[in-house]
Design a protein around this motif. Structure first.
Motif, short mmCIF file in Angstrom:
data_model
loop_
_atom_site.label_atom_id
_atom_site.label_comp_id
_atom_site.label_asym_id
_atom_site.label_seq_id
_atom_site.Cartn_x
_atom_site.Cartn_y
_atom_site.Cartn_z
N TYR A 124 0.84 -1.22 0.00
CA TYR A 124 0.00 0.00 0.00
C TYR A 124 0.87 1.26 0.00
O TYR A 124 0.63 2.18 -0.79
CB TYR A 124 -0.92 -0.01 1.22
N ASN A 139 0.64 3.79 -2.94
CA ASN A 139 -0.15 5.01 -2.71
C ASN A 139 0.65 6.19 -2.19
O ASN A 139 0.25 7.34 -2.38
CB ASN A 139 -1.29 4.72 -1.73
N LYS A 164 -6.55 -1.68 1.16
CA LYS A 164 -7.54 -0.60 1.09
C LYS A 164 -8.79 -0.96 1.88
O LYS A 164 -9.34 -0.15 2.61
CB LYS A 164 -7.90 -0.31 -0.37
#
Lengths: 190, 149
Positions: free
Chosen positions: A145, A149, A177
């Motif tokens: 992640y 991100n 997520k």
């Protein structure tokens, strides 16, 4: 100075090349590590470790992948090792506190955010909340992640860093997520 | 600062009820997130804040110097530990040599003692037990006997 020139310089024990290399990549390495370990001192230590390892093992780098990918891999591995070490330490501390401590109340994520009531929401608070939520994710999901991100790595780069297939990385990010969403919303259940 | 009309999420956070647990596998069918645009945009804002925060992260200064000093310390420590190992090995070898030498010297001297003892025993045995009666017999006795006859 290109990466190849830097690599050649470091292989030839050129201190100036290594200095330039450290200055070029220090922020990248530090940020990756910080996003995983969530502690500035630990992140600093690991950043140093990463550069020391790069310096020592530069001859092992075959240039099949990008230098940054190799750095990401070393950084994430070192950060993961620290998390595992800390977890073992925490386990022993918990066993210790089970016998000796009397104030082992569970730490709530919002403990440090109960401040004076205000009309607006401070950016720092939100960031800290999200960071805590991310740090509570399982290790693989957390790394996938944050690399995608926050560090803005493409899926195929994450595959190389984590040594996983594309579908595995996609699944990790998807689960991360979902878990984050759940964690951010958990207060409704309580 | 982020202003929102619906403070549901944030109020709960402030009350300390927003708690992260490790219950990752709990599959709840209904998504409890407040679906209002305010709460959604709060989450987006949180993520943006994180990205901004990430860009503001600064490494502690003089990283290169610290790395170099750590590498030097490490090599000094390595040299010291190598010296320590050498010292230990030297002491062990010396002790083994002394013990071995002692054993060898001890064996040699005990061999000498044994051989000395053996010769003295042989001597004693020869003197005490293996003398011939005839030799020990006084010759004069025989001559006396003959003369008497």
């Amino acid at each position: 100075m290109s990466d190849l020139e830097l690599l050649e310089g470091i292989k030839n024990n050129d201190q100036a090349a290594f200095k330039y290399f450290v200055e070029k990549y220090q922020r990248l390495v530090y940020r990756v590590v910080f996003n995983i370990v969530n502690d500035p001192d630990d992140a600093d230590d690991i950043t140093q470790d990463v550069f020391i390892e790069v310096y020592r093992n530069i001859s092992d780098f075959r240039a099949d992948s990008k230098l940054s990918t190799w750095m990401y891999r070393i950084a994430t591995n070192k950060a993961l090792n620290l998390l595992k070490k800390n977890r073992r330490k925490n386990l022993f501390q918990r066993i210790d506190s089970f016998f000796y401590s009397d104030d082992d109340k569970p730490v709530q994520i919002a403990d440090e955010f109960i401040k004076e009531p205000s009309n607006g929401i401070e950016q720092d608070e939100l960031t800290a909340i999200l960071r805590k939520a991310i740090s509570s994710l399982p290790d693989n999901q957390k790394i996938a992640y944050t690399l995608h991100n926050i560090d803005d790595l493409a899926y195929n780069e994450i595959c190389e860093v984590m040594n996983l297939s594309l579908s595995a990385v996609e699944s990790l990010i998807h689960r991360a997520k979902k878990n984050l969403q759940k964690k951010l919303a958990e207060y409704y259940h309580s | 600062m982020f202003e929102m009309k619906c403070n549901k999420l944030y109020n709960e956070i402030k009350k300390g009820r927003f708690m992260v647990t490790d219950n990752n596998n709990s599959e709840s069918g209904n998504n409890p997130i407040c679906n209002c645009s305010d709460c959604k945009s709060l989450l987006v804002f949180m993520h943006k804040s994180l990205l901004i925060d990430n860009n503001n992260i600064e490494v502690k200064p003089f990283l290169y110097t610290r790395i170099m000093s750590r590498m030097e310390n490490h090599s000094v420590n390595k040299r010291k530990s190598f010296q320590f190992v050498l010292q230990q090995a030297y002491v062990i070898i010396l002790i083994l040599f002394c013990v071995g030498g002692g054993i060898i010297v001890g064996n040699i001297s005990s061999d000498k003692i044994i051989s000395n003892n053996e010769t003295s025993v042989t001597k004693t045995l020869n003197e005490n037990f293996f003398f011939s009666d005839l030799e020990a017999e006084n010759n004069e006795l025989f001559s006396e006997l003959e003369s008497n006859n």
